[in-house]
Write an enzyme that holds these catalytic residues in place. Structure first.
Site, short mmCIF file in Angstrom:
data_model
loop_
_atom_site.label_atom_id
_atom_site.label_comp_id
_atom_site.label_asym_id
_atom_site.label_seq_id
_atom_site.Cartn_x
_atom_site.Cartn_y
_atom_site.Cartn_z
N CYS A 91 50.70 52.16 87.02
CA CYS A 91 52.00 52.58 87.57
C CYS A 91 52.44 51.74 88.76
O CYS A 91 53.62 51.71 89.10
CB CYS A 91 51.95 54.06 87.95
SG CYS A 91 51.47 55.12 86.59
N HIS A 231 57.42 55.91 92.86
CA HIS A 231 57.03 56.01 91.44
C HIS A 231 57.31 57.45 90.99
O HIS A 231 56.96 58.40 91.68
CB HIS A 231 55.55 55.68 91.29
CG HIS A 231 55.00 56.04 89.95
ND1 HIS A 231 55.63 55.70 88.78
CD2 HIS A 231 53.89 56.73 89.59
CE1 HIS A 231 54.93 56.15 87.76
NE2 HIS A 231 53.88 56.79 88.22
N ASN A 261 57.10 60.38 83.37
CA ASN A 261 56.39 59.25 83.98
C ASN A 261 56.36 58.07 83.01
O ASN A 261 55.66 58.10 82.01
CB ASN A 261 54.96 59.71 84.33
CG ASN A 261 54.16 58.65 85.04
OD1 ASN A 261 54.56 57.49 85.11
ND2 ASN A 261 53.00 59.03 85.55
N1 ACO Z 1 51.18 73.82 79.72
C1 ACO Z 1 50.60 74.99 80.05
N2 ACO Z 1 49.43 75.06 80.72
C2 ACO Z 1 48.84 73.89 81.05
C3 ACO Z 1 49.39 72.65 80.73
C4 ACO Z 1 50.62 72.64 80.04
N3 ACO Z 1 51.25 71.50 79.67
N4 ACO Z 1 48.58 71.67 81.19
C5 ACO Z 1 47.55 72.30 81.79
N5 ACO Z 1 47.70 73.63 81.70
C6 ACO Z 1 46.82 74.67 82.21
C7 ACO Z 1 45.40 74.20 82.37
O1 ACO Z 1 44.72 74.28 81.14
C8 ACO Z 1 44.88 75.20 83.38
O2 ACO Z 1 44.56 76.38 82.72
P1 ACO Z 1 43.25 77.22 83.12
O3 ACO Z 1 43.47 77.59 84.56
O4 ACO Z 1 43.29 78.34 82.17
O5 ACO Z 1 42.12 76.26 82.93
C9 ACO Z 1 46.09 75.49 84.27
O6 ACO Z 1 47.24 75.05 83.52
C10 ACO Z 1 46.06 74.73 85.58
O7 ACO Z 1 45.73 73.39 85.30
P2 ACO Z 1 45.65 72.31 86.42
O8 ACO Z 1 45.34 70.97 85.82
O9 ACO Z 1 44.77 72.79 87.52
O10 ACO Z 1 47.17 72.36 86.90
P3 ACO Z 1 47.84 71.66 88.12
O11 ACO Z 1 48.56 72.63 88.94
O12 ACO Z 1 46.92 70.70 88.81
O13 ACO Z 1 48.96 70.79 87.40
C11 ACO Z 1 49.32 68.52 86.74
C12 ACO Z 1 48.61 69.81 86.45
C13 ACO Z 1 50.82 68.73 86.58
C14 ACO Z 1 48.86 67.45 85.76
C15 ACO Z 1 49.00 68.10 88.19
O14 ACO Z 1 47.62 68.07 88.41
C16 ACO Z 1 49.56 66.77 88.51
O15 ACO Z 1 50.75 66.62 88.66
N6 ACO Z 1 48.71 65.78 88.69
C17 ACO Z 1 49.16 64.43 88.94
C18 ACO Z 1 48.87 63.66 87.77
C19 ACO Z 1 49.94 62.70 87.41
O16 ACO Z 1 51.13 62.88 87.55
N7 ACO Z 1 49.47 61.62 86.86
C20 ACO Z 1 50.32 60.63 86.37
C21 ACO Z 1 49.64 59.38 86.29
S1 ACO Z 1 49.22 58.77 87.87
C22 ACO Z 1 50.63 58.49 88.54
O17 ACO Z 1 51.52 58.06 87.86
C23 ACO Z 1 50.77 58.84 89.93
#
Ligand code: ACO
Length: 304
Positions: A91, A231, A261
């Protein structure tokens, strides 16, 4: 997305701010998209394909593992006098590619660079993994870079990487270490895997730090910045980074809701939209800031 994995529009929008994403059809490869963006950039800059000396492509989704996607784009657009190569900075790749272009030009190795970020994330996400597939989209952006007189252009940069954290966001197999075979396909280890929370944490700190360092190198104060192009991974990361860095959201350009993204293509696409909207005006002081797999991150202060 609700028909593909067990998710809801509400969950996705609340956690990511993403409403829509673009998915390219099979024939629209990273090279095809990149060539389209390149043609638009050349036309707007009044540059002919044969005038391009350096063609740099940032992509995490090359059409083929060999040769570089830049060579495919070179052939598509007819930039026959250019040296063409890819930069793999995930990214952050667009900022790395811009910096390489700046280096070539400032050391007299060429006059006109074409920098393209082109990403077909839909081809490498695991469409059975709801925690990642909802986040990404396809797209491409391009810029012509050349030298200019006076206090404008790229005035300060800061780039950094930490390969110790590579496994937080990666494709474990399908490269030369673990070549593609039936087991890889069965286990889906050739597709993106991500530790979302960890990535989130590192992204916010790293981007805020890099923003400060790029500003210091350009001699600007935080208040001098007119417009920020972060980004576009996730609205929560963008807001947290802005808060951490002390940048008001009114100065931060956001379009993640429309595209998701698109890895390194997010910043050039956002800048193009800002130009179209009349929000990006000559003379403005811009801050570009990115973070991605590697881990990689960086920021750039640009006088437009
Ligand atoms: N729909 C419904 N539920 C979901 C989904 C979905 N699409 N995805 C995950 N869940 C669930 C998980 O299974 C988990 O369930 P559980 O508690 O029963 O195990 C629950 O939601 C919480 O999951 P987390 O991963 O802890 O959720 P979080 O609040 O961290 O959000 C997310 C996830 C959006 C991916 C967040 O961690 C994030 O934004 N991370 C940054 C990652 C990113 O954007 N990367 C991009 C590449 S790097 C870059 O470009 C910067």
């Amino acid at each position: 997305m609700e028909s593909i994995v067990d998710t809801s529009d509400e969950w996705i929008f609340e956690r990511t701010g993403i409403r829509e994403r673009r998915i390219a059809p099979p024939e629209m490869t990273a090279a095809a998209m990149g060539a389209g963006a390149a043609r638009m950039a050349m036309e707007r800059a009044g540059v002919a394909p044969e005038d391009v000396d350096i063609l740099i492509v940032s992509t995490a989704t090359p059409d083929r593992l060999l040769p570089a996607t830049s060579c495919d784009i070179q052939a598509l657009i007819g930039a026959t006098n250019a040296v063409a190569f890819d930069v793999v900075g995930a990214c952050t790749g667009f900022l790395y590619a811009l910096t390489v272009a700046e280096g070539y030009i400032s050391t007299g190795r060429g006059e006109i660079a074409l920098v393209i970020a082109t990403e077909k994330l839909s081809a490498i996400v695991d469409w059975e993994d709801r925690s990642t597939c909802v986040l990404f989209g396809d797209g491409s952006g391009a810029a012509i870079v050349r030298s200019s007189a006076g206090e404008k252009g790229i005035l300060g940069t800061h780039h950094q990487s930490d390969g110790r954290l590579a496994n937080l966001l990666y494709r474990p197999a399908g490269g030369a270490a673990i070549p593609m075979d039936e087991e890889v396909l069965r286990n889906r280890t050739h597709l993106i895997q991500m530790s979302g929370r960890e990535v989130f944490k590192h992204a916010v700190r790293a981007m805020a730090d890099s923003a400060g360092q790029a500003l210091a190198r350009s001699g600007w104060a935080l208040d001098d910045v007119d417009l920020v192009f972060p980004h576009q991974a996730n609205i929560r990361i963008i807001k947290a980074t802005a808060r951490y860095a002390g940048l008001p959201m009114e100065k931060v350009f956001v379009n993640v809701h429309r595209y998701g993204n698109m890895s390194s293509a997010t910043i050039p696409v956002a800048m193009d939209e800002a130009i179209e909207e009349g929000r990006l005006q000559p003379g403005m002081k811009l801050l570009l800031v990115a973070f991605g797999a590697g881990l990689t991150w960086g920021a750039m202060a640009v006088r437009w």
